[in-house]
Write a protein that holds these residues in place. Structure first.
Motif, PDB file in Angstrom:
ATOM      1  N   UNK A  21      44.417  35.880  58.579  1.00  0.00           N
ATOM      2  CA  UNK A  21      42.995  36.156  58.664  1.00  0.00           C
ATOM      3  C   UNK A  21      42.856  37.143  59.648  1.00  0.00           C
ATOM      4  N   UNK A  22      43.693  37.705  60.367  1.00  0.00           N
ATOM      5  CA  UNK A  22      43.510  38.810  61.562  1.00  0.00           C
ATOM      6  C   UNK A  22      43.326  40.056  60.566  1.00  0.00           C
ATOM      7  N   UNK A  23      42.302  40.376  59.872  1.00  0.00           N
ATOM      8  CA  UNK A  23      42.051  41.325  59.082  1.00  0.00           C
ATOM      9  C   UNK A  23      40.718  41.917  58.881  1.00  0.00           C
ATOM     10  N   UNK A  24      40.307  42.861  58.319  1.00  0.00           N
ATOM     11  CA  UNK A  24      39.114  43.327  57.961  1.00  0.00           C
ATOM     12  C   UNK A  24      38.677  42.777  56.702  1.00  0.00           C
ATOM     13  N   UNK A  25      36.968  42.200  56.641  1.00  0.00           N
ATOM     14  CA  UNK A  25      36.653  41.759  55.394  1.00  0.00           C
ATOM     15  C   UNK A  25      37.006  42.358  54.162  1.00  0.00           C
ATOM     16  N   UNK A  26      37.009  43.853  54.221  1.00  0.00           N
ATOM     17  CA  UNK A  26      37.095  44.544  53.174  1.00  0.00           C
ATOM     18  C   UNK A  26      38.644  44.475  52.376  1.00  0.00           C
ATOM     19  N   UNK A  27      39.497  44.231  53.195  1.00  0.00           N
ATOM     20  CA  UNK A  27      40.744  44.138  52.678  1.00  0.00           C
ATOM     21  C   UNK A  27      40.657  42.930  51.594  1.00  0.00           C
ATOM     22  N   UNK A  28      40.137  41.736  52.035  1.00  0.00           N
ATOM     23  CA  UNK A  28      40.204  40.663  51.258  1.00  0.00           C
ATOM     24  C   UNK A  28      39.199  40.635  49.999  1.00  0.00           C
ATOM     25  N   UNK A  29      38.081  41.527  50.313  1.00  0.00           N
ATOM     26  CA  UNK A  29      37.299  41.583  49.062  1.00  0.00           C
ATOM     27  C   UNK A  29      37.887  42.360  47.921  1.00  0.00           C
ATOM     28  N   UNK A  30      38.664  43.504  48.363  1.00  0.00           N
ATOM     29  CA  UNK A  30      39.455  44.423  47.474  1.00  0.00           C
ATOM     30  C   UNK A  30      40.428  43.735  46.832  1.00  0.00           C
ATOM     31  N   UNK A  31      40.991  42.974  47.518  1.00  0.00           N
ATOM     32  CA  UNK A  31      42.173  42.215  46.887  1.00  0.00           C
ATOM     33  C   UNK A  31      41.564  40.974  46.186  1.00  0.00           C
ATOM     34  N   UNK A  32      40.550  40.507  46.218  1.00  0.00           N
ATOM     35  CA  UNK A  32      39.921  39.554  45.283  1.00  0.00           C
ATOM     36  C   UNK A  32      39.370  40.526  44.000  1.00  0.00           C
ATOM     37  N   UNK A  33      39.021  41.603  44.247  1.00  0.00           N
ATOM     38  CA  UNK A  33      38.693  42.740  42.910  1.00  0.00           C
ATOM     39  C   UNK A  33      39.782  42.987  42.123  1.00  0.00           C
ATOM     40  N   UNK A  34      40.874  43.505  42.997  1.00  0.00           N
ATOM     41  CA  UNK A  34      42.041  43.534  42.098  1.00  0.00           C
ATOM     42  C   UNK A  34      42.528  42.290  41.173  1.00  0.00           C
ATOM     43  N   UNK A  35      42.448  41.281  41.766  1.00  0.00           N
ATOM     44  CA  UNK A  35      42.653  40.097  40.850  1.00  0.00           C
ATOM     45  C   UNK A  35      41.766  40.164  39.827  1.00  0.00           C
ATOM     46  N   UNK A  36      40.634  40.175  40.004  1.00  0.00           N
ATOM     47  CA  UNK A  36      39.510  39.948  38.869  1.00  0.00           C
ATOM     48  C   UNK A  36      40.123  41.043  37.939  1.00  0.00           C
ATOM     49  N   UNK A  37      40.379  42.090  38.215  1.00  0.00           N
ATOM     50  CA  UNK A  37      40.702  43.100  37.048  1.00  0.00           C
ATOM     51  C   UNK A  37      42.116  43.023  36.627  1.00  0.00           C
ATOM     52  N   UNK A  38      42.865  41.931  37.352  1.00  0.00           N
ATOM     53  CA  UNK A  38      44.381  41.945  36.699  1.00  0.00           C
ATOM     54  C   UNK A  38      45.305  42.872  37.133  1.00  0.00           C
TER      55      UNK A  38
END
Length: 469
Positions: free
Chosen positions: A33-50
């Motif tokens: 969790x010691x990260x910037x929010x956009x790292x998590x939102x980008x990872x979620x987007x990558x996952x959604x795009x497969x």
């Protein structure tokens, strides 16, 4: 002024009360969790795009060296590897992320990979204590895209800060000479308690002899070092009669320890101590002065206390030490604090260079990058680094020495940890190998880094591919 939308979701009062933790400390269990929010939102987007499992390569480097730096000493790799080994999300952390409401539209699989997977990538890096220059990767991560993206913040945090401190320490050692005693006193000025530990480690690995930070010293298997503060002298002088009795009291519990003698009158204190030393009434290993004309005071003290080490402190840096030496100061050691652990930042960046086997680059004005996975190729002549070339990992190295080495394979370390002494030795050798003009503290001339023909060709091809899109 143009405003930009920011992901900002307010919690309810009950959530705030439940989640608030004013202590703001962390352990290895909190790494993910010691990260910037956009790292998590980008990872979620990558996952959604497969595409989250596509192989990605990111390189960490600086575009330019800090002002008046002719080189950079790479440091912080040990903490980076420890972080990657412990990188994982617990069920409670996932629940906390979900409770923010930010990820309402994130794919279900995003939570599955956070909960089930760990870091499984490879890490190539230059060993700690290696001298590097602008555009040369300190580290490369090759991992599934979502993992390589998520670890950016922590890697930059530890390598940027520790490389800054290690470089300052190496410069201080270079200016002060190998015979001077250099002590790290920066804990009170470091940007946080965590930063003070990293600063102490990097300073020791960069060439300093000891740290006053007790926790850092003991964790690193070192012996902490220090003297006393003016408050002890003032307190005991007020209650027991005079400065001399304060010194006597301190030596009662720490016989022979260095004494801070500039609380009132430095020279008067030195004279009284000299009388006791000459009469055989006191053993004294050193004195410290923290104010005044250090060069002049040290010369007077040397005549009074010829066999006693003289230490100086008080907002010192490599430039101040150079001035003191030029003035003929009789100083045997220096305490380094504020200017060592703060100062100009190392503006390291972490950029994607290859995705799914496709080289990529950034073309932003002043912030362009080179595509592809790269290697630093260094040429030596009679022990001196005379030229660096930035090339591709697929190139033949011939007589040049490749600097990036494999430290982690599929999420597991493949090399054992090095001691502070080993890293310090590498730092010393690295600085000694540099041309004199790169070691200057004023207007240094960094080692020129050539781009290999193969990398230049790939850059042109990638640029054309981008323009054709």
């Amino acid at each position: 002024m143009t405003s930009f939308p920011v992901l900002n979701y307010a919690s309810t009062d009950s959530q705030k009360q439940h989640l608030e933790n004013q202590e703001l400390t962390f352990s290895s269990l909190d790494y993910s969790l010691l990260t910037d929010l956009y790292q998590l939102t980008m990872a979620a987007c990558y996952t959604g795009e497969g595409v989250e499992q596509r192989r990605a390569s990111f390189e960490l480097f600086v575009r330019r060296l800090p002002k008046n730096f002719g080189y950079l000493i790479a440091m912080g790799l040990a903490q980076a590897l420890e972080y990657l080994e412990n990188f994982r999300f617990s069920a409670s952390q996932i629940e906390a992320l979900q409770a923010t409401g930010i990820f309402t539209h994130a794919p279900t699989r995003f939570w599955s990979i956070l909960g089930e997977e760990r870091f499984t990538g490879d890490v190539w890096a230059v060993p700690e204590g290696t001298a590097v220059f602008a555009h040369e990767p300190l580290l490369r991560v090759e991992a599934p895209l979502w993992q390589a993206q998520l670890v950016e913040t922590y890697l930059l945090n530890t390598l940027n800060y520790q490389s800054l401190i290690a470089t300052r320490a190496a410069r201080l050692r270079d200016v002060a000479s190998e015979n001077a005693t250099l002590l790290e006193f920066g804990t009170r000025r470091a940007f946080s308690p965590q930063a003070s530990l990293w600063a102490a480690r990097a300073a020791l690995a960069g060439g300093l002899d000891a740290t006053s930070n007790v926790l850092a010293a003991l964790q690193l298997g070192q012996k902490p070092s220090g003297t006393m503060a003016h408050s002890l002298v003032m307190a005991l002088s007020a209650m027991e009669g005079n400065e001399e009795q304060a010194f006597t009291a301190f030596h009662r519990y720490f016989p022979g320890a260095p004494l801070l003698i500039d609380t009132y009158d430095s020279i008067a204190a030195a004279r009284r101590l000299a009388e006791k030393v000459n009469a055989g009434e006191m053993e004294l290993s050193g004195v410290r002065i923290d104010s005044g004309d250090l060069a002049s005071l040290s010369k007077q003290m040397r005549s009074l206390l010829p066999g006693v080490s003289i230490f100086a402190s008080g907002d010192l840096d490599e430039w101040e030490i150079a001035k003191l030496k030029a003035a003929g100061a009789e100083i045997d050691g220096y305490g380094l604090g504020t200017r060592l652990v703060t100062g100009s930042s190392v503006n390291g960046v972490y950029k994607l260079v290859e995705i799914d086997g496709i080289p990529v680059m950034k073309q932003s004005t002043g912030k362009g990058t080179y595509p592809g996975r790269k290697q630093i190729l260094r040429t030596f002549k009679r022990g001196k680094a005379i030229a660096d070339k930035l090339g591709l990992v697929t190139e033949n190295y011939l007589e040049a020495q490749p600097l990036l080495e494999l430290f982690m394979k599929e999420g597991q370390r493949v090399r054992s940890l090095e001691s502070i002494a080993q890293i310090r030795q590498r730092t010393t050798a690295a600085v000694a190998s540099l041309p004199e003009e790169a070691r200057q503290i004023d207007n240094p001339v960094s080692v020129h880094v050539d781009i290999s023909p193969a990398l230049e060709e790939l850059t042109q091809q990638t640029r054309k591919s981008i323009s054709d899109q």
